[in-house]
Design an enzyme around this catalytic site. Structure first.
Site, PDB file in Angstrom:
ATOM      1  N   THR A 107       0.809  -1.220   0.000  1.00  0.00           N
ATOM      2  CA  THR A 107       0.000   0.000   0.000  1.00  0.00           C
ATOM      3  C   THR A 107       0.841   1.268   0.000  1.00  0.00           C
ATOM      4  O   THR A 107       0.592   2.189  -0.779  1.00  0.00           O
ATOM      5  CB  THR A 107      -0.944   0.001   1.215  1.00  0.00           C
ATOM      6  OG1 THR A 107      -1.860  -1.090   1.080  1.00  0.00           O
ATOM      7  CG2 THR A 107      -1.722   1.302   1.311  1.00  0.00           C
ATOM      8  N   ASN A 128       5.696  -1.052   3.420  1.00  0.00           N
ATOM      9  CA  ASN A 128       4.866  -0.468   4.475  1.00  0.00           C
ATOM     10  C   ASN A 128       5.683  -0.262   5.745  1.00  0.00           C
ATOM     11  O   ASN A 128       5.501   0.714   6.466  1.00  0.00           O
ATOM     12  CB  ASN A 128       3.672  -1.373   4.790  1.00  0.00           C
ATOM     13  CG  ASN A 128       2.607  -1.346   3.715  1.00  0.00           C
ATOM     14  OD1 ASN A 128       2.587  -0.461   2.863  1.00  0.00           O
ATOM     15  ND2 ASN A 128       1.712  -2.318   3.742  1.00  0.00           N
ATOM     16  N   ASP A 189      -4.139   6.072   6.861  1.00  0.00           N
ATOM     17  CA  ASP A 189      -3.299   7.263   6.977  1.00  0.00           C
ATOM     18  C   ASP A 189      -2.198   7.272   5.927  1.00  0.00           C
ATOM     19  O   ASP A 189      -1.913   8.307   5.318  1.00  0.00           O
ATOM     20  CB  ASP A 189      -2.718   7.405   8.391  1.00  0.00           C
ATOM     21  CG  ASP A 189      -1.932   6.195   8.886  1.00  0.00           C
ATOM     22  OD1 ASP A 189      -1.624   5.297   8.086  1.00  0.00           O
ATOM     23  OD2 ASP A 189      -1.621   6.155  10.097  1.00  0.00           O
ATOM     24  N   ARG A 190      -1.570   6.122   5.670  1.00  0.00           N
ATOM     25  CA  ARG A 190      -0.467   6.099   4.707  1.00  0.00           C
ATOM     26  C   ARG A 190      -0.928   6.433   3.296  1.00  0.00           C
ATOM     27  O   ARG A 190      -0.178   7.025   2.523  1.00  0.00           O
ATOM     28  CB  ARG A 190       0.254   4.753   4.736  1.00  0.00           C
ATOM     29  CG  ARG A 190      -0.582   3.507   4.478  1.00  0.00           C
ATOM     30  CD  ARG A 190       0.272   2.261   4.702  1.00  0.00           C
ATOM     31  NE  ARG A 190      -0.441   0.994   4.543  1.00  0.00           N
ATOM     32  CZ  ARG A 190      -1.071   0.361   5.521  1.00  0.00           C
ATOM     33  NH1 ARG A 190      -1.113   0.911   6.727  1.00  0.00           N
ATOM     34  NH2 ARG A 190      -1.669  -0.801   5.318  1.00  0.00           N
ATOM     35  N   HIS A 322      -7.985  -9.032   1.948  1.00  0.00           N
ATOM     36  CA  HIS A 322      -7.180  -9.699   2.968  1.00  0.00           C
ATOM     37  C   HIS A 322      -8.005 -10.668   3.813  1.00  0.00           C
ATOM     38  O   HIS A 322      -7.541 -11.754   4.165  1.00  0.00           O
ATOM     39  CB  HIS A 322      -6.542  -8.662   3.890  1.00  0.00           C
ATOM     40  CG  HIS A 322      -5.343  -7.990   3.316  1.00  0.00           C
ATOM     41  ND1 HIS A 322      -4.223  -8.675   2.914  1.00  0.00           N
ATOM     42  CD2 HIS A 322      -5.075  -6.673   3.088  1.00  0.00           C
ATOM     43  CE1 HIS A 322      -3.313  -7.822   2.461  1.00  0.00           C
ATOM     44  NE2 HIS A 322      -3.809  -6.602   2.547  1.00  0.00           N
ATOM     45  N   HIS A 508      -0.955  -9.554  -0.899  1.00  0.00           N
ATOM     46  CA  HIS A 508      -0.281  -9.091  -2.114  1.00  0.00           C
ATOM     47  C   HIS A 508       1.174  -8.859  -1.731  1.00  0.00           C
ATOM     48  O   HIS A 508       1.661  -9.441  -0.785  1.00  0.00           O
ATOM     49  CB  HIS A 508      -0.957  -7.814  -2.630  1.00  0.00           C
ATOM     50  CG  HIS A 508      -1.218  -6.827  -1.531  1.00  0.00           C
ATOM     51  ND1 HIS A 508      -0.281  -5.917  -1.090  1.00  0.00           N
ATOM     52  CD2 HIS A 508      -2.307  -6.641  -0.739  1.00  0.00           C
ATOM     53  CE1 HIS A 508      -0.775  -5.205  -0.096  1.00  0.00           C
ATOM     54  NE2 HIS A 508      -2.006  -5.622   0.150  1.00  0.00           N
TER      55      HIS A 508
END
Length: 576
Positions: A107, A128, A189-190, A322, A508
């Protein structure tokens, strides 16, 4: 209404909220954090004569949407089923097979690419999470969207853009004209941070039990966000049992995995107060969408004297993938919700009354649970061997080299990706262990390749079409010599790096095309669309949007290139 748009789990509470947000009633509310030009009368900015002839020019508002884990495979499976917003977008410029060319298809790296035009090797967002042995705290594992100097506990981190090395489109827009506003909204948030960049005016993301912002954003909370948070508080006090859309009946099939857990039959039901399950229900993306469309009106985006940027990342597709995989009734129901949410965003943009360009893509792809994939003919689908864990390998090598078992020899988040040697070991021992680990890992039947940092440093940067890149080149595009591991481990195709399916059953992050390929769709009203099946890259999005905004880029300044969105002899790219 026999379409994916219609499904009965869209609750009345959200219908009323959507109406409240997108109507002009909110535009009469004064908030402290508004832009000086927010009182510009709606509709005063008329389309120029140039815009009338070229719908891509004169853009006042760029809207960039990322659908987390929306692979090209999912797009291909559902594009003929969409009946609303996603169907409308297909009237635009469609690249069904765009590539995240890098190996670390997660992500944070994916979102760092979308609006910078750079691969993770340049953005610095290699994963991540990774290990930064220079940080002062005891736990050296860092999160891509934190500032480790602000927290001694990585579990209680402060969200921050600290680690992003390069400017985003929003940063470039602000540099070109400080009156441009950058608004970023996301489930994670990311995602909000990596798409918004270093100079966001407003940034909102889901955290624990509400939508929150960064610690250094001190302005008053917009009415839109406050309203959505209040709605969430109220409906989370009740149980919810979404009804599966009728069009998803053909996807409903029970699959037993793990400890007799059954998936595949229906979208998730949620108990009151269960905020974890909230993330796999329609409410997650719907509330993010409510904030996005509400801020369009409340902040009058696009009505100032400089173009604005709104970034939106819808995170529920990833959460569903997921928790349940990609081929059950859960994902089908999620695609129905996506279709509806995109329709609402388009309707809000059309009502906003200024020229806009919308781009939709994804941060990475994904694959189904190996148990179901194997039943459906994918014989190589399997879960990773627990012996490939960094802890297990550390124990074996400690025995071989007669080293202490008191501390791990290698640190890694999972079997695939970056592995770091323990920095407390003597240099000669570290070199021996790296080579021994590479040899043992390379000989495992589930491992496709293992590269050392030294090897990747000397690999030329790839320039050919992304579908032709070899594994070393894909790893190179994710490699930052200051942040990446001492070893980069790539598993073979269809090996899921989750040994035991518990809360996560699928994922993933691999270097294979099912994780690399995503759609890119550019849309603006009244433009002639086309489909281009030839591969492009996600790094091409930012240069293409920068060209529409007439923001110049030097040759080689970014990894991507401008995509010409005009099918005629005219061009939307800079003339060479």
């Amino acid at each position: 209404m026999n379409s994916l748009l219609h499904h009965s789990f869209l609750k009345t509470v959200f219908s009323s909220l959507a109406i409240a947000i997108v109507t002009s009633s909110l535009s009469s509310v004064t908030i402290a954090a508004t832009h000086p030009l927010d009182n510009h009368p709606k509709g005063e900015i008329a389309a120029s004569s140039e815009t009338a002839h070229n719908p891509w020019s004169g853009t006042r508002l760029i809207v960039a949407i990322s659908v987390d884990q929306f692979s090209s495979d999912l797009f291909s499976e559902y594009r003929g089923r969409f009946r609303s917003g996603m169907k409308q977008l297909q009237n635009g410029v469609v690249y069904p097979m765009a590539y995240h060319s890098h190996a670390a298809t997660e992500t944070c790296p994916g979102h760092s690419v979308l609006l910078t035009g750079d691969h993770p090797a340049r953005t610095g967002i290699i994963a991540n999470n990774w290990y930064d042995f220079s940080v002062k705290r005891a736990d050296k594992k860092v999160y891509c969207s934190e500032d480790p100097s602000l927290s001694a506990d990585p579990q209680n981190y402060q969200p921050s853009v600290h680690y992003l090395k390069v400017p985003t489109l929003g940063d470039r827009m602000k540099k070109a004209n400080p009156h441009s506003r950058v608004i970023s909204v996301a489930g994670k948030d990311r995602a909000a941070i990596m798409m918004g960049g270093h100079m966001t005016d407003q940034i909102w993301f889901w955290s624990d039990n509400a939508y929150k912002t960064l610690a250094d954003h001190k302005g008053e909370m917009p009415v839109t966000v406050k309203t959505v948070n209040e709605q969430v508080t109220r409906f989370m006090q009740q149980d919810e049992a979404p009804v599966m859309p009728s069009v998803c009946a053909d996807h409903a099939s029970a699959l037993k995995i793990g400890n007799n857990r059954i998936i595949g039959l229906a979208p998730a039901s949620r108990k009151a107060g269960d905020f974890k399950t909230f993330r796999v229900t329609p409410d997650y993306d719907r509330t993010t969408t409510d904030i996005a469309i509400g801020l369009i009106d409340e902040l009058k985006l696009g009505h100032g004297n400089a173009p604005d940027l709104l970034t939106v990342s819808l995170s529920a597709t990833d959460a569903v993938g997921h928790a349940y995989g990609t081929e059950g009734a859960e994902m089908c129901s999620q695609m129905a919700g996506l279709d509806d949410n995109i329709a609402r965003i388009i309707a809000a943009l059309d009502s906003n009354g200024v020229p806009y360009v919308l781009v939709l893509t994804a941060d990475h792809g994904g694959q189904d649970v190996p148990e179901r994939a194997k039943l459906r003919g994918v014989e190589t689908a399997q879960r990773v061997d627990p012996a490939l864990s960094p802890d297990q390998l550390s124990l074996r090598l400690a025995e071989r080299f007669q080293l202490s078992h008191n501390q791990p020899l290698f640190f890694a988040n999972e079997p695939q990706g970056d592995w770091y040697i323990n920095r407390n070991l003597p240099e000669q021992t570290k070199a021996q262990l790296i080579q021994a680990a590479k040899s043992e890992l390379s000989n495992h039947p589930q491992v496709a390749a293992v590269f050392t940092a030294s090897e990747l440093t000397h690999i030329p940067y790839p320039t050919r079409s992304p579908e032709l890149w070899n594994l070393a080149e894909r790893a190179k595009a994710s490699f930052d010599p200051l942040r990446s591991g001492d070893l980069i481990v790539l598993l073979k195709p269809r090996v899921t790096p989750i040994a035991k399916p518990v809360s996560y059953v699928a994922t993933h992050g691999s270097a294979w095309d099912y994780d690399r390929r995503v759609p890119i769709i550019f849309y603006t009203p009244h433009a002639s669309g086309f489909e281009q099946p030839m591969p492009v890259e996600t790094v091409d999005i930012m240069p293409s949007l920068a060209a529409l905004l007439q923001i110049p880029l030097r040759k080689g300044e970014v990894d991507g290139r401008c995509l010409d969105l005009d099918p005629t002899e005219a061009t939307t790219c800079p003339v060479k």
